[in-house]
Write a protein that holds these residues in place. Sequence first.
Motif, PDB file in Angstrom:
ATOM      1  N   GLY A  14       0.811  -1.210   0.000  1.00 46.81           N
ATOM      2  CA  GLY A  14       0.000   0.000   0.000  1.00 46.81           C
ATOM      3  C   GLY A  14       0.845   1.262   0.000  1.00 46.81           C
ATOM      4  O   GLY A  14       0.535   2.230  -0.706  1.00 46.81           O
ATOM      5  N   VAL A  15       1.925   1.245   0.791  1.00 46.36           N
ATOM      6  CA  VAL A  15       2.840   2.390   0.815  1.00 46.36           C
ATOM      7  C   VAL A  15       3.514   2.548  -0.542  1.00 46.36           C
ATOM      8  O   VAL A  15       3.620   3.666  -1.067  1.00 46.36           O
ATOM      9  CB  VAL A  15       3.876   2.250   1.953  1.00 46.36           C
ATOM     10  N   LEU A  16       3.938   1.442  -1.137  1.00 41.56           N
ATOM     11  CA  LEU A  16       4.568   1.495  -2.459  1.00 41.56           C
ATOM     12  C   LEU A  16       3.599   2.069  -3.498  1.00 41.56           C
ATOM     13  O   LEU A  16       3.993   2.889  -4.343  1.00 41.56           O
ATOM     14  CB  LEU A  16       5.043   0.114  -2.891  1.00 41.56           C
ATOM     15  N   LYS A  17       2.335   1.657  -3.448  1.00 39.66           N
ATOM     16  CA  LYS A  17       1.343   2.163  -4.399  1.00 39.66           C
ATOM     17  C   LYS A  17       1.144   3.666  -4.226  1.00 39.66           C
ATOM     18  O   LYS A  17       1.039   4.409  -5.205  1.00 39.66           O
ATOM     19  CB  LYS A  17       0.017   1.425  -4.224  1.00 39.66           C
ATOM     20  N   LYS A  18       1.079   4.120  -2.992  1.00 35.94           N
ATOM     21  CA  LYS A  18       0.884   5.553  -2.741  1.00 35.94           C
ATOM     22  C   LYS A  18       2.100   6.371  -3.188  1.00 35.94           C
ATOM     23  O   LYS A  18       1.949   7.463  -3.736  1.00 35.94           O
ATOM     24  CB  LYS A  18       0.558   5.803  -1.266  1.00 35.94           C
ATOM     25  N   ILE A  19       3.292   5.842  -2.969  1.00 28.10           N
ATOM     26  CA  ILE A  19       4.500   6.539  -3.421  1.00 28.10           C
ATOM     27  C   ILE A  19       4.548   6.578  -4.942  1.00 28.10           C
ATOM     28  O   ILE A  19       4.896   7.604  -5.531  1.00 28.10           O
ATOM     29  CB  ILE A  19       5.767   5.903  -2.816  1.00 28.10           C
ATOM     30  N   THR A  20       4.173   5.483  -5.576  1.00 31.56           N
ATOM     31  CA  THR A  20       4.134   5.440  -7.035  1.00 31.56           C
ATOM     32  C   THR A  20       3.152   6.473  -7.577  1.00 31.56           C
ATOM     33  O   THR A  20       3.459   7.193  -8.536  1.00 31.56           O
ATOM     34  CB  THR A  20       3.750   4.029  -7.525  1.00 31.56           C
ATOM     35  N   ALA A  21       1.999   6.562  -6.943  1.00 28.19           N
ATOM     36  CA  ALA A  21       1.014   7.561  -7.371  1.00 28.19           C
ATOM     37  C   ALA A  21       1.534   8.979  -7.134  1.00 28.19           C
ATOM     38  O   ALA A  21       1.338   9.870  -7.968  1.00 28.19           O
ATOM     39  CB  ALA A  21      -0.307   7.346  -6.620  1.00 28.19           C
ATOM     40  N   GLU A  22       2.205   9.187  -6.013  1.00 26.15           N
ATOM     41  CA  GLU A  22       2.739  10.513  -5.679  1.00 26.15           C
ATOM     42  C   GLU A  22       3.814  10.955  -6.664  1.00 26.15           C
ATOM     43  O   GLU A  22       3.854  12.108  -7.075  1.00 26.15           O
ATOM     44  CB  GLU A  22       3.313  10.501  -4.262  1.00 26.15           C
ATOM     45  N   THR A  23       4.694  10.048  -7.037  1.00 24.12           N
ATOM     46  CA  THR A  23       5.791  10.425  -7.928  1.00 24.12           C
ATOM     47  C   THR A  23       5.365  10.431  -9.389  1.00 24.12           C
ATOM     48  O   THR A  23       5.960  11.154 -10.189  1.00 24.12           O
ATOM     49  CB  THR A  23       7.004   9.482  -7.746  1.00 24.12           C
ATOM     50  N   ALA A  24       4.362   9.647  -9.740  1.00 26.62           N
ATOM     51  CA  ALA A  24       3.833   9.593 -11.113  1.00 26.62           C
ATOM     52  C   ALA A  24       4.945   9.552 -12.163  1.00 26.62           C
ATOM     53  O   ALA A  24       4.878  10.214 -13.181  1.00 26.62           O
ATOM     54  CB  ALA A  24       2.891  10.773 -11.368  1.00 26.62           C
ATOM     55  N   GLY A  25       5.977   8.804 -11.884  1.00 19.73           N
ATOM     56  CA  GLY A  25       7.078   8.669 -12.827  1.00 19.73           C
ATOM     57  C   GLY A  25       8.078   9.812 -12.809  1.00 19.73           C
ATOM     58  O   GLY A  25       9.022   9.816 -13.593  1.00 19.73           O
ATOM     59  N   SER A  26       7.890  10.780 -11.940  1.00 21.58           N
ATOM     60  CA  SER A  26       8.777  11.937 -11.875  1.00 21.58           C
ATOM     61  C   SER A  26      10.013  11.621 -11.031  1.00 21.58           C
ATOM     62  O   SER A  26       9.919  11.427  -9.829  1.00 21.58           O
ATOM     63  CB  SER A  26       8.041  13.133 -11.265  1.00 21.58           C
ATOM     64  N   SER A  27      11.157  11.591 -11.682  1.00 25.34           N
ATOM     65  CA  SER A  27      12.393  11.339 -10.939  1.00 25.34           C
ATOM     66  C   SER A  27      12.710  12.509 -10.007  1.00 25.34           C
ATOM     67  O   SER A  27      13.316  12.327  -8.954  1.00 25.34           O
ATOM     68  CB  SER A  27      13.561  11.077 -11.894  1.00 25.34           C
ATOM     69  N   GLU A  28      12.253  13.719 -10.378  1.00 24.20           N
ATOM     70  CA  GLU A  28      12.468  14.887  -9.524  1.00 24.20           C
ATOM     71  C   GLU A  28      11.714  14.725  -8.200  1.00 24.20           C
ATOM     72  O   GLU A  28      12.265  14.964  -7.135  1.00 24.20           O
ATOM     73  CB  GLU A  28      12.005  16.156 -10.241  1.00 24.20           C
ATOM     74  N   ARG A  29      10.439  14.320  -8.293  1.00 20.36           N
ATOM     75  CA  ARG A  29       9.650  14.135  -7.064  1.00 20.36           C
ATOM     76  C   ARG A  29      10.206  12.967  -6.253  1.00 20.36           C
ATOM     77  O   ARG A  29      10.261  13.036  -5.027  1.00 20.36           O
ATOM     78  CB  ARG A  29       8.172  13.891  -7.412  1.00 20.36           C
ATOM     79  N   PHE A  30      10.612  11.931  -6.912  1.00 16.43           N
ATOM     80  CA  PHE A  30      11.215  10.791  -6.219  1.00 16.43           C
ATOM     81  C   PHE A  30      12.457  11.249  -5.461  1.00 16.43           C
ATOM     82  O   PHE A  30      12.670  10.891  -4.311  1.00 16.43           O
ATOM     83  CB  PHE A  30      11.566   9.682  -7.223  1.00 16.43           C
ATOM     84  N   GLY A  31      13.283  12.064  -6.102  1.00 15.80           N
ATOM     85  CA  GLY A  31      14.483  12.595  -5.471  1.00 15.80           C
ATOM     86  C   GLY A  31      14.176  13.449  -4.267  1.00 15.80           C
ATOM     87  O   GLY A  31      14.897  13.418  -3.262  1.00 15.80           O
ATOM     88  N   GLU A  32      13.099  14.243  -4.334  1.00 16.26           N
ATOM     89  CA  GLU A  32      12.704  15.064  -3.186  1.00 16.26           C
ATOM     90  C   GLU A  32      12.327  14.194  -1.988  1.00 16.26           C
ATOM     91  O   GLU A  32      12.710  14.485  -0.861  1.00 16.26           O
ATOM     92  CB  GLU A  32      11.509  15.949  -3.551  1.00 16.26           C
ATOM     93  N   LEU A  33      11.574  13.143  -2.266  1.00 18.57           N
ATOM     94  CA  LEU A  33      11.115  12.267  -1.187  1.00 18.57           C
ATOM     95  C   LEU A  33      12.244  11.452  -0.574  1.00 18.57           C
ATOM     96  O   LEU A  33      12.262  11.209   0.625  1.00 18.57           O
ATOM     97  CB  LEU A  33      10.028  11.319  -1.703  1.00 18.57           C
ATOM     98  N   PHE A  34      13.165  11.013  -1.428  1.00 15.84           N
ATOM     99  CA  PHE A  34      14.208  10.099  -0.965  1.00 15.84           C
ATOM    100  C   PHE A  34      15.587  10.733  -0.890  1.00 15.84           C
ATOM    101  O   PHE A  34      16.563  10.056  -0.597  1.00 15.84           O
ATOM    102  CB  PHE A  34      14.228   8.852  -1.855  1.00 15.84           C
ATOM    103  N   ASN A  35      15.654  12.030  -1.165  1.00 16.18           N
ATOM    104  CA  ASN A  35      16.919  12.760  -1.089  1.00 16.18           C
ATOM    105  C   ASN A  35      17.983  12.168  -1.998  1.00 16.18           C
ATOM    106  O   ASN A  35      19.129  11.993  -1.604  1.00 16.18           O
ATOM    107  CB  ASN A  35      17.409  12.820   0.377  1.00 16.18           C
ATOM    108  N   TYR A  36      17.588  11.849  -3.224  1.00 14.77           N
ATOM    109  CA  TYR A  36      18.544  11.302  -4.207  1.00 14.77           C
ATOM    110  C   TYR A  36      18.909  12.372  -5.198  1.00 14.77           C
ATOM    111  O   TYR A  36      18.179  13.192  -5.590  1.00 14.77           O
ATOM    112  CB  TYR A  36      17.958  10.089  -4.950  1.00 14.77           C
TER     113      TYR A  36
END
Length: 194
Positions: free
Chosen positions: A172-194
């Motif tokens: 469920g957490v993975l699904k919500k993160i996937t929806a939040e990032t919607a394929g955006s590496s920028e948003r993924f980087g913000e969440l995970f500090n990458y």
Amino acid sequence: ILGISSAFGIAAEDVAEGTYQAISNQVVDAAHSYDFMAKAAAFAITTQSSLADATNLLSSALNSYGLKADQAERVSASLFKTIELGRLRSQDIADSFGTVAVLGAELGVEFDELGASIAALTVNGVKADTAMTFLRGLMQKLIKPTEEMKKLLDEWGYSSGQAAIQALGLSGVLKKITAETAGSSERFGELFNY
């Protein structure tokens, strides 16, 4: 050692090495190693892996989740299902499973769900080592979230990553993160500090 070697057709040297690993990994003591090694040998044969890899994988799983050696059959069945449904072998995760399982146990991720996540990632083309790295990074950020991850968890209504896992499960957490990032590496980087 000779009994297991004879019963499972595994070289006595390999059984001795596996027994040493089980004792060294503090899963069993010498007096109680036979039952565990029989289960590890059956797991090794079923997954077409070495007894050393099977022993290390089972040991990591048991130790990470604080389980006793008498749970080896249940744990090996769950790990077999992970291997059967995913695209991996025991040797692919034998030495790294503990690094993910310890974090999973700390977050309250069910053992079977951890295996299902590994299977799902690998069956979708993610190599086993990459899947393990991804899950380890995700769980580390749920345990010690970035500011952006804290904000996101708060938006979801959870005070911590552990609370989100308890309510939604890892998938469920993975699904919500996937929806939040919607394929955006920028948003993924913000969440995970990458």
